[in-house]
Structure formats: C-alpha cells, structure tokens
Design an enzyme around this catalytic site. Sequence first.
Site, mmCIF file in Angstrom:
data_model
loop_
_atom_site.group_PDB
_atom_site.id
_atom_site.type_symbol
_atom_site.label_atom_id
_atom_site.label_comp_id
_atom_site.label_asym_id
_atom_site.label_seq_id
_atom_site.Cartn_x
_atom_site.Cartn_y
_atom_site.Cartn_z
ATOM 1 N N GLY A 49 -4.287 10.354 1.515
ATOM 2 C CA GLY A 49 -5.078 10.569 2.775
ATOM 3 C C GLY A 49 -6.306 9.748 3.104
ATOM 4 O O GLY A 49 -6.796 10.098 4.154
ATOM 5 N N TRP A 51 -6.148 6.559 4.252
ATOM 6 C CA TRP A 51 -6.108 5.984 5.524
ATOM 7 C C TRP A 51 -6.343 6.950 6.905
ATOM 8 O O TRP A 51 -6.966 6.800 7.765
ATOM 9 C CB TRP A 51 -4.766 5.244 5.779
ATOM 10 C CG TRP A 51 -4.881 3.924 5.226
ATOM 11 C CD1 TRP A 51 -5.539 3.388 4.066
ATOM 12 C CD2 TRP A 51 -3.927 2.926 5.484
ATOM 13 N NE1 TRP A 51 -5.057 2.258 3.814
ATOM 14 C CE2 TRP A 51 -4.139 1.789 4.906
ATOM 15 C CE3 TRP A 51 -3.049 2.613 6.740
ATOM 16 C CZ2 TRP A 51 -3.527 0.514 4.985
ATOM 17 C CZ3 TRP A 51 -2.473 1.435 6.652
ATOM 18 C CH2 TRP A 51 -2.628 0.255 5.795
ATOM 19 N N ASP A 69 3.546 12.469 4.958
ATOM 20 C CA ASP A 69 3.934 11.875 3.673
ATOM 21 C C ASP A 69 5.134 12.788 3.255
ATOM 22 O O ASP A 69 5.109 14.017 3.315
ATOM 23 C CB ASP A 69 2.855 11.476 2.915
ATOM 24 C CG ASP A 69 3.165 10.666 1.734
ATOM 25 O OD1 ASP A 69 2.540 9.662 1.835
ATOM 26 O OD2 ASP A 69 4.133 10.854 0.977
ATOM 27 N N ASP A 87 9.760 13.664 5.375
ATOM 28 C CA ASP A 87 10.452 12.244 4.987
ATOM 29 C C ASP A 87 10.750 11.530 6.267
ATOM 30 O O ASP A 87 11.472 12.104 7.220
ATOM 31 C CB ASP A 87 11.799 12.753 4.435
ATOM 32 C CG ASP A 87 12.535 11.639 3.918
ATOM 33 O OD1 ASP A 87 12.394 10.480 4.350
ATOM 34 O OD2 ASP A 87 13.523 11.812 3.120
ATOM 35 N N ASP A 111 1.403 2.852 5.339
ATOM 36 C CA ASP A 111 1.036 2.425 4.015
ATOM 37 C C ASP A 111 2.045 2.899 2.991
ATOM 38 O O ASP A 111 1.964 2.955 1.905
ATOM 39 C CB ASP A 111 -0.429 2.750 3.638
ATOM 40 C CG ASP A 111 -0.889 2.252 2.496
ATOM 41 O OD1 ASP A 111 -0.684 0.776 2.290
ATOM 42 O OD2 ASP A 111 -1.581 2.689 1.634
ATOM 43 N N LYS A 151 2.500 -1.940 5.483
ATOM 44 C CA LYS A 151 2.439 -2.969 4.230
ATOM 45 C C LYS A 151 3.970 -3.241 3.884
ATOM 46 O O LYS A 151 4.615 -2.540 4.126
ATOM 47 C CB LYS A 151 1.810 -1.693 3.139
ATOM 48 C CG LYS A 151 1.685 -2.678 2.007
ATOM 49 C CD LYS A 151 1.179 -1.629 0.896
ATOM 50 C CE LYS A 151 1.571 -0.483 0.433
ATOM 51 N NZ LYS A 151 0.908 0.386 -0.282
#
Length: 207
Positions: A49, A51, A69, A87, A111, A151
């Site tokens: 959490g 970000w 997430d 998901d 991320d 990322k």
Amino acid sequence: MKKYRDHYFLKAKRENYPARSVYKLKEIDKRFGILKQGMRVLDLGAAPGSWSLGAAEKIGPSGRVLAADIQTTETVFPPNVTFMQEDVFERSAEFEQALSETGPFDVVISDMAPKTTGHKFTDQARSSNLCFEALAVASLHLVEGGSFVVKIFMGPDVEAYVKQMRTLFTAVKSFKPKSSRSESKETFYIGLGFKGLPEFSEQEGED
C-alpha cells in the site's frame, strides 16, 4: 544490510509507510510531475500500500485512488483510497464496476511483480506478462493526456513493450530511482500524454 537500504527502510518506518517503495514513486513524481490535486489514480499491484498512500497524499482529499492487488494488506488507508483484492488477469464484476465508477483515471501506476522462481528467463517472462496486462488496463481506463507508470524487469521483451507504449503515448521515458537497489534489474517506464486507443473503422474489419 547495506547503508542505502537502511536509509530507505528506516525512513519508511519513521514516516509510517509499509514499504520503502513509496520513495520510488515520489522520485518519479518529482521528475515527471504526474500527480496533482484532485486526480483519479489507479494503482495496480498495490499491496502493501505504499504507492497508494503516496499517491493519496499528493492528490489530496478531493482525489481518488482505486488500488488493487492479488494479495490483501493490513494497511489502513485514508478515505480517498479504495483497496480491492483482485487478480488483474481475472477481474471480477465488482472490480470492473469500480473501474467504471471511479474512472476514467488521470494516472495508472503499476508496481506489479511476479512471484520469483530464481530462473532468470521465467521471472522475466512473468514480469513481462504483468506489464502487458497493466498497459492493456491503462489503455482502457486512462483519460486522454493521462500518464502511466510501470515497473519492468529488464529482459528481451522490453524493446517490444516500449514500442507498444510509444503507439499509445506522446512520450515514453525510462527512469531508475535512487531508492531502487543498485543491483536490481528493475526500471520504471513512464508514458506521458495518453493518445487514446486507435479508432477501428468498419472498413478495417471487412474481409
């Protein structure tokens, strides 16, 4: 533990962030100015959490963060953050509804990272799959002119990925934050100025 890891780890603890990764987002934002008051942000791969918390601070109480997430988190979020355990590859009807109600988004940040196997090429392939899915979600839910942060673990698929990003954004930049571990293969790519999806004409669909 190396000194630079001590610094960011301890800094995160002092400032009540669940992970040091928040400083990567702060560096990206300082460099590219992607987060502003009142914005709507979609955070993919949000757990634990950091970000989401960093984005929520920057966009203020009038902004909104939708965070998702596959793993849950015990982090307590402010009122302008909604966290959902989801998901990204198999989005539930509830999450799709949240995307529609909260979006379109000014910024999509990802991320996401796969569970590593220790096998270089397997891990790179799994990372690439997550990156392409994040880009697909971003392309459906970004406002025109919006920004995308992802990322990437450097590997053979990166060139094709960046090429696809360039078709969707007016500018694509790469950035390695100082708060990233020096030995890490991670790099962040930032898409600026989302162009919108290309229009599909009826003639193009005809045989």
